[in-house]
Design a protein around this motif. Structure first.
Motif, mmCIF file in Angstrom:
data_model
loop_
_atom_site.group_PDB
_atom_site.id
_atom_site.type_symbol
_atom_site.label_atom_id
_atom_site.label_comp_id
_atom_site.label_asym_id
_atom_site.label_seq_id
_atom_site.Cartn_x
_atom_site.Cartn_y
_atom_site.Cartn_z
ATOM 1 N N PHE A 175 45.727 50.456 46.508
ATOM 2 C CA PHE A 175 45.259 49.698 45.360
ATOM 3 C C PHE A 175 46.390 49.429 44.385
ATOM 4 O O PHE A 175 46.544 48.316 43.883
ATOM 5 C CB PHE A 175 44.125 50.460 44.663
ATOM 6 C CG PHE A 175 43.634 49.797 43.412
ATOM 7 C CD1 PHE A 175 42.804 48.701 43.476
ATOM 8 C CD2 PHE A 175 44.013 50.278 42.171
ATOM 9 C CE1 PHE A 175 42.354 48.086 42.324
ATOM 10 C CE2 PHE A 175 43.565 49.673 41.025
ATOM 11 C CZ PHE A 175 42.738 48.576 41.105
ATOM 12 N N ILE B 269 37.755 50.341 38.355
ATOM 13 C CA ILE B 269 38.039 50.690 39.756
ATOM 14 C C ILE B 269 38.750 52.038 39.830
ATOM 15 O O ILE B 269 38.412 52.888 40.662
ATOM 16 C CB ILE B 269 38.855 49.574 40.431
ATOM 17 C CG1 ILE B 269 37.981 48.332 40.600
ATOM 18 C CG2 ILE B 269 39.396 50.029 41.778
ATOM 19 C CD1 ILE B 269 38.722 47.109 41.068
ATOM 20 N N LYS C 101 38.553 45.695 34.511
ATOM 21 C CA LYS C 101 38.228 45.819 35.936
ATOM 22 C C LYS C 101 39.118 46.866 36.608
ATOM 23 O O LYS C 101 38.656 47.678 37.409
ATOM 24 C CB LYS C 101 38.389 44.468 36.622
ATOM 25 C CG LYS C 101 38.009 44.476 38.076
ATOM 26 C CD LYS C 101 38.168 43.098 38.686
ATOM 27 C CE LYS C 101 37.854 43.155 40.175
ATOM 28 N NZ LYS C 101 38.089 41.859 40.814
ATOM 29 N N THR C 102 40.388 46.868 36.252
ATOM 30 C CA THR C 102 41.332 47.833 36.823
ATOM 31 C C THR C 102 40.928 49.261 36.483
ATOM 32 O O THR C 102 40.893 50.136 37.347
ATOM 33 C CB THR C 102 42.748 47.552 36.298
ATOM 34 O OG1 THR C 102 43.123 46.236 36.682
ATOM 35 C CG2 THR C 102 43.743 48.559 36.850
#
Length: 112
Positions: free
Chosen positions: A15, A41, A37-38
C-alpha cells in the motif's frame, strides 16, 4: 499468528509503495479527501489488526497464568476503618474481591 503478522506487513508495504506520491501530497495538504481516505485505510490495515493481535496475546497469557494470593502483611497504616462502609456488613469496600483485597485482619477464608 506469525503468518498473520507477515501478511499484514506485506499489505502495508504494498500500500505504501503504490501510494507514495499520494501520501506526500496528503501530507502537504493538497488533497483533503485523499488524506482522509489514506488514514482510513491505514486504520483498518494497521491499527485494527494491531489491536486484535494485542488482545489475543493478552488473552492467551491470561489463560496460562495461575493467580496466587499475595501474602498478607498487616501494616498498621493500611486498611484503616474510621467508620463502617454504608453497604453490606460495613467492612467490605464497594468493589471488594476476596481473593485480592484483604480485610484489616487478613484475607477471607484463611485460618492462620
Amino acid at each position: 499468528m506469525a503468518a498473520f503478522g507477515r501478511v499484514s506487513q506485506a499489505l502495508v508495504r504494498s500500500f505504501l509503495v503504490q501510494n507514495r506520491r499520494q501520501l506526500s501530497a496528503a501530507a502537504a495538504g493538497a488533497h483533503g479527501e485523499q488524506s482522509a481516505k489514506t488514514w482510513k485505510i491505514l486504520s483498518f490495515v494497521v491499527a485494527l489488526p494491531g489491536v486484535a493481535v494485542c488482545m489475543l496475546n493478552t488473552f492467551l497469557k491470561e489463560t496460562h497464568h495461575e493467580h496466587e494470593q499475595p501474602e498478607f502483611v498487616g501494616y498498621p497504616h493500611l486498611r484503616i476503618r474510621s467508620k463502617k462502609f454504608p453497604w453490606g456488613d460495613g467492612n467490605h469496600s464497594l468493589f471488594h474481591n476476596s481473593h485480592v483485597n484483604p480485610l484489616p485482619d487478613g484475607f477471607e477464608g484463611h485460618d492462620e
